[in-house]
Every structure is written in C-alpha cells, then in structure tokens.
Design an enzyme around this catalytic site. Structure first.
Site, mmCIF file in Angstrom:
data_model
loop_
_atom_site.group_PDB
_atom_site.id
_atom_site.type_symbol
_atom_site.label_atom_id
_atom_site.label_comp_id
_atom_site.label_asym_id
_atom_site.label_seq_id
_atom_site.Cartn_x
_atom_site.Cartn_y
_atom_site.Cartn_z
ATOM 1 N N LYS A 1 0.836 -1.207 0.000
ATOM 2 C CA LYS A 1 0.000 0.000 0.000
ATOM 3 C C LYS A 1 0.869 1.256 0.000
ATOM 4 O O LYS A 1 0.539 2.254 -0.633
ATOM 5 C CB LYS A 1 -0.925 -0.007 1.210
ATOM 6 C CG LYS A 1 -1.992 -1.100 1.206
ATOM 7 C CD LYS A 1 -2.896 -0.966 2.415
ATOM 8 C CE LYS A 1 -3.987 -2.023 2.418
ATOM 9 N NZ LYS A 1 -3.476 -3.365 2.684
ATOM 10 N N GLU B 1 -2.532 7.417 7.124
ATOM 11 C CA GLU B 1 -3.128 8.387 6.220
ATOM 12 C C GLU B 1 -4.300 9.090 6.899
ATOM 13 O O GLU B 1 -4.922 8.547 7.822
ATOM 14 C CB GLU B 1 -3.585 7.732 4.922
ATOM 15 C CG GLU B 1 -4.664 6.701 5.054
ATOM 16 C CD GLU B 1 -5.019 6.066 3.710
ATOM 17 O OE1 GLU B 1 -6.177 5.645 3.562
ATOM 18 O OE2 GLU B 1 -4.155 5.978 2.826
ATOM 19 N N ARG C 1 -4.284 -8.870 -7.500
ATOM 20 C CA ARG C 1 -4.882 -10.210 -7.499
ATOM 21 C C ARG C 1 -6.337 -10.095 -7.920
ATOM 22 O O ARG C 1 -6.847 -9.008 -8.147
ATOM 23 C CB ARG C 1 -4.813 -10.812 -6.085
ATOM 24 C CG ARG C 1 -5.465 -9.903 -5.036
ATOM 25 C CD ARG C 1 -5.534 -10.559 -3.681
ATOM 26 N NE ARG C 1 -5.888 -9.641 -2.618
ATOM 27 C CZ ARG C 1 -7.112 -9.220 -2.325
ATOM 28 N NH1 ARG C 1 -8.128 -9.618 -3.064
ATOM 29 N NH2 ARG C 1 -7.332 -8.404 -1.324
#
Length: 664
Positions: free
Chosen positions: A112, A196, A288
C-alpha cells in the site's frame, strides 16, 4: 495447475480449469483434509498444520508440491500468498508460471505504501499520510501527529479489512499501532504499516483492470463497496449508482495509467475513496483477483479466471476496451458464520443444514462448503457468496431479497437476518450509504432478537416441525417389521382423549413451549397465551401452504430434528428445537466471576496476573480466531484469583481462562 488456496476461490478456479480441460492439483492443511476444494481437485497434497503460517503461507512447501505433482502453473487465489512478491519470484525461479503479476510489479503495487507513492508520482490524487520505511514507533507517532487526527493505521501488505485501525486522539495511537501490527503479522506475515488522513463518510469504489504481456491494458468497469462494517465489505455492486459517466471515465483512465506505468500483467484492482463532491483519492491496489469479482463477471458476461489463465499463458487480452459492454446490475453479499447480536463474533462448527437458492435465473452461488462440512476456527468464516443479476438495480435488489429468504443455515449462527434487514434499509435502497454508516447505525439493521415471535411465523414453524415429525415416524414405521402397527400412527392419540404433542423451542435464548393436538396438517397449537388453529398444511418445494385461523397463507418453512424456521418474504423466524425436559444451567452462580473463551481459538496475549486489581471492562486477554483478534474484558471490577490460559495456547469454546475472586 496448482491452486495455492482454499475455500470458495479454490473451488472456483478448479471448476474453470475443469471446463478448459486443465488438470488441477490442490493443497490443504490438516484442518482442510475433507474440504470441498480437496474433493474437487484431480489430486490434493497436504502441506502442514491448520494455522495459515503452518500451511497456506508456506511458499516453499507449495512450490515443492507443484514440482512433485508436475504442475506447470500456480494460481494463488486471493489472500494468503496472492500478493507476496517473494513467492511470485520463487514460483518463476522454479520454472513455473505464476497466475498474476510479476514480483517486480507487486513490489510497486502490492505494498500500500509503494502503490501510494507511485500514484502520487503519476499525478493521481492521494490522501495525505506517511508511507516511509522507518517503522520505529516514535517515528510513526511523530508522523501521526503531523498528519493529524483522525487518521487511519493500515497494514502495508494484505487486505480484507485486516490490520486497520482508526485513531481519533493522540493518546490512542500507541495501543492501536501495536494491535494493528500484531494482526497484520498474523494475517499476512508482515507488520509494516502506513498512516493516512481519515476522510469522513467516503464512498469506496474500485476499478477492475486487466493487462496482457503484449502491452494491452483495459478496465472492466467499477464496483462500489461502500457498505462496510469495520472495513470489511458487506455489499458489493456494479455499476456504482453514484458515478456519472465523466467520473467513471476519469477513474478508469487513472487505473489504466497506474497499471501501464509498472508494466502490469493479469488481473488487478485499483481502489479509490470518493468524497461527497465526487473527488476521488487513490487508496490501494490489489494485485490479485478480488472476492467480489463475480459482480463484474455478471455485468460484463466475462469469466475473469479464464482470462487470468489465458493471459498467463501468453495470449493477448480477448477483448479491447471499446468491446467491453455492461448489461444490467449485479450485487454480491457474503454469508458468514458469525453472530451479529454478539458483535459479529465469528462462529465455527458443523453445518447441520445448508440450504441455498438454486443457481440460475440471475442467481449465482460461490461456495467452498456443503451441508455437513465444518466451519473451522483457523480461517475466514465465510460460508458462501450470494450474487444476483437483474435488468436494473431495483430488480437486482428484489432478486437479492428473494434469494436471501431462500437461505437456511443450521449449525453456527449466521448473518443472513442482518443482511435481509440491511438490503431493505433506505440507505441501501436509495444508494446513499457510505463506508462509515454501518458502524454508526448498526442498531438500525440488527435483528430484534429479544422481540416475541411473530404469531403467524411461529404457527408456520411449529407446523413444519409437526409435519417433519409425522413424516419421520411414518418413514421409521415403513422400514420396520410391522409398518401397519397402530403404534406407528403419529397423531398423538391417547385412550379416552386427544393427546398433546409437546414442542419446545429456543428463541433468542428463551424457552418457547407449545402444545399441539391433531395430525396431518390440521392442528390446534396452544402456547404464548393463545390458541392457533391450523388447517390443510402442506409443504411443497420449501413452501408451506396452510390456513391460520381461517386465513390462507403461503410461506417458506423448514424443519428437521434440531431446528425449525419460517419466512414470510420480509422477516424470518429461526428456532432451535430442544427436548421437552432438560437441565438448564445457564443461570449458574458465579458467571460474573469468570472469563471464558467465546469460541475456539488461540490465546495471543495475557495481560492479567493473579492478585492484580482490574476495572470493569479492562482488557484481560486477547484471542485470535478466524483471522481476527478478540478482546476479552473483565465482567466486573475485582481482583484476579487465577489465570488458566497461557499465550500461544489453543482453547475450546467455553474454556475457563481467568477467574476473579468472589464478591463479598
């Protein structure tokens, strides 16, 4: 083809391979020796113990099975090793084909943190935060203070809502960081996190991308996943009812640009959060196939697993961007073994009854279990995915409500009644739900478990139980040496008077006792302070037709020796059947002095010791079950008398873990 996964995704890949004439090899843990993916595959090999780190996360063991079985490729499914760049590289180094992107692409997208940095460099809007490699707790605390609160701590590797925490105040950060890291390490084998800014009330919209080795990259439209509880997706649909054509085009272009920038190959998903004004921010990229890929398949008419296999074999994408069309609306929900009334506590146990709607006519079932299988404590407790397709969103919602009403699960508790209420709520019907709504308004969609049973539903469930018992008695008699014996007549007859047949149920933990007279679908049922006359009751194809006090009704109904259920199209009643006479120790003294295991699992932490004074609600132990952490807290203020659990120990449900000194 070796499938390095389990459950419904393994079954899904095996079925596609079988249709294409590809031989399949499955791997399994000790807990999955009798699992459906093992039974479906052409051959299956054991790879270790029940915990993921002892089996499905053992890349070297999986590759060794592939070598020994003569497999040419490995499909990772989703979860486990599907986004592990080292595993992808190891598969390639072993001369095998990895069904997914390269390890190099994963390192840019699978993390990420790395994916967020890439997006920022490419001009895609990102949420302010910290993605650095310095994971010292002091540095992370300082970065959190810089970003500001509220903020989110997220596992840098993985997904599925695991390893995520919202922190609203500075003082909460250290404990949330520790818990997030521990959960991430257990689920994904890595504990790196990113920080974040937390955007209030966003919508979650993701873009399905596909790319081949010839340089062709396209997107297959979006999926909206804004109905979430604790970051776990609850409802997924396509197309998004929120997006305008302009926003859809902008998000699709951003997703394609990201994939092309890193020479991405195979299936991937770019996830965005979208604020109320329609501005979107990059959230993460999943390298994926996603759990919710069936909704894309239903609206596009494509088989994404087949596309994965063809692209991995070196073939170009079957279609260009301008050939991708969407038809109608698709919605997916996940049926879980969990108890919504107990904080969605994951469940486990044997599926005594599993009745799901028949596939076809816009209804699809993706399941990794069948009736009689066991939901274990070691993995995600998903039973099946229910996906529907309709001409438009209102028709798809109507079909979903009907399909949910056809579901019956007996054994571990399930989330079906919760889903039924949710899909009827105005925020879902009107498509106004955001990712934080469920956590704030959960009481609006939780079933009212303490409410008295509906009169007609109770009569229907009791009648279904009576008809089941009569049929069982007649079947036993037919198989006996004297099928015409008067003792085989199941009408409750007694010398001199009509006999009562006692029915005892448990509803929301409370005993419901009914007395019935009559037979063959004609009964008088007494209980709950009234008498109900039932006439002409018959069950055909799961529907019970009967007259209740002269009113004709047709409902869904089901009964066996252990349970009875009824559904009127809007609400359901589920009852557990119990013997008429049994000892009930639920009110045993001392319950407030004990902390017991709510379900089978592994003890992760023990925070208390004998002689320690604790406050009511203080965390005493942490358990891990179903890939989730459960906090076990003090039932009252007091002093710890004894601790019976140790970290790392596996315990069964109801095991005594800790006791408090008796109150004076």
């Amino acid at each position: 083809m070796l499938i390095a996964n389990r459950g419904e995704i393994a079954c899904r890949v095996i079925r596609t391979c079988r249709r294409l004439g590809i031989r399949t090899v499955a791997v399994y843990s000790e807990a999955d020796a009798d699992a459906q993916h093992v039974r479906l595959a052409d051959e299956a090999w054991p790879i270790g113990g029940p915990r993921p780190q002892d089996s499905y996360l053992r890349g070297e063991a999986i590759i060794e099975v592939a070598r020994r079985a003569g497999a040419q490729a490995i499909h990772p499914g989703y979860g486990f090793l599907s986004e592990n760049a080292d595993f992808a590289d190891a598969v390639a180094a072993a001369g095998l084909v990895f069904i997914g992107p390269s390890g190099a692409s994963m390192r840019k997208m699978g993390s990420k943190a790395g994916a967020k940095e890439l997006m920022a460099a490419r001009g895609v809007p990102v949420v302010p935060g910290y993605t650095g490699e310095d994971q010292d707790p002091a540095r992370l605390q300082a970065e959190a203070d810089r970003v500001g609160y509220p903020l989110m701590i997220k596992a840098a590797h993985g997904g599925g809502g695991k390893g995520m925490r919202i922190v609203r105040e500075r003082g909460e950060f250290a404990a949330a960081l520790e818990s997030c890291r521990r959960e991430a390490a257990g689920a994904f084998g890595r504990d790196r996190v990113l920080l974040e800014r937390y955007i209030e009330n966003p919508r979650h919209i993701e873009i399905q991308v596909f790319a081949d080795s010839q340089g062709n990259t396209i997107h297959l439209g979006e999926r909206e996943c804004s109905a979430q509880r604790r970051y776990q997706k609850v409802i997924e649909e396509s197309p998004s009812p929120f997006l305008t054509p302009e926003r859809r085009a902008a998000m699709g272009a951003a997703a394609i640009a990201a994939a092309q920038a890193i020479d991405y190959v195979n299936a991937g998903t770019v996830e965005f959060i979208v604020d109320a004004s329609g501005d979107f921010f990059f959230m993460e990229i999943n390298t994926r196939l996603q759990v919710e890929h069936p909704v894309t398949e239903l609206v596009t008419g494509l088989d994404l697993v087949e596309w994965q296999l063809r692209v991995a074999a070196g073939a170009p994408l079957p279609l260009a961007q301008d050939a991708i069309t969407q038809r109608g609306h698709a919605i997916e929900v996940r049926l879980y073994a969990e108890d919504p009334a107990a904080g969605f506590l994951p469940g486990s146990g044997r599926l005594q009854t599993l009745r799901l709607p028949a596939p076809g006519d816009g209804v699809r079932i993706d399941a990794g279990v069948v009736e009689g299988d066991t939901v274990t404590i070691f993995y995600d407790p998903m039973i099946a995915k229910l996906i529907v397709h309709g001409e438009d969103r209102p028709r798809a919602l109507a079909k979903l409500r009907e399909a949910l009403a056809d579901c019956v699960i007996v054994g571990p508790k399930s989330n079906i009644a919760f889903l039924e209420r949710l899909v009827r709520h105005p925020v879902v019907v009107d498509a106004t739900i955001h990712t934080a709504w469920l956590d704030r308004h959960l009481d609006e969609v939780l079933p009212a478990v303490d409410a008295a049973p509906d009169r007609d539903l109770l009569a229907a469930a009791a009648t279904a139980a009576l008809l089941h018992d009569e049929a069982a008695t007649l079947a036993d008699a037919a198989g006996s040496g004297d099928p015409h014996s008067p003792w085989a007549i199941a009408d409750g007859w007694r010398l001199g008077h009509a006999g009562d047949r006692l029915l005892v149920f448990l509803h929301a933990g409370e005993r419901v006792e009914l007395h019935a007279r009559g037979a063959d679908g004609n009964h008088v049922i007494r209980g709950c302070g009234e008498a109900i006359a039932v006439a002409a009751a018959r069950i055909v194809d799961g529907r019970l037709s009967l007259r209740i006090d002269g009113r004709a009704r047709r409902l869904r109904a089901y009964a066996d020796a252990d349970s009875a259920a009824a559904h009127d199209g809007e609400q359901r009643l589920e009852l557990q059947r119990v013997p008429g006479f049994r000892f009930d120790d639920s009110a045993a003294a001392g319950a407030g002095d004990r902390v017991t295991a709510p379900m089978p699992g592994r003890i992760v932490l023990v925070r208390a010791s004998p002689g320690q004074a604790v406050a009511e609600g203080e965390e005493l132990l942490v358990m891990e079950a179903m890939k989730m952490e459960l906090s076990l807290k003090a039932p009252r203020a007091g002093t710890v008398a004894a601790v019976s659990a140790t970290a790392g120990e596996f315990v069964e449900a109801d095991t005594l873990l800790l006791s408090l000194e008796p109150q004076a």
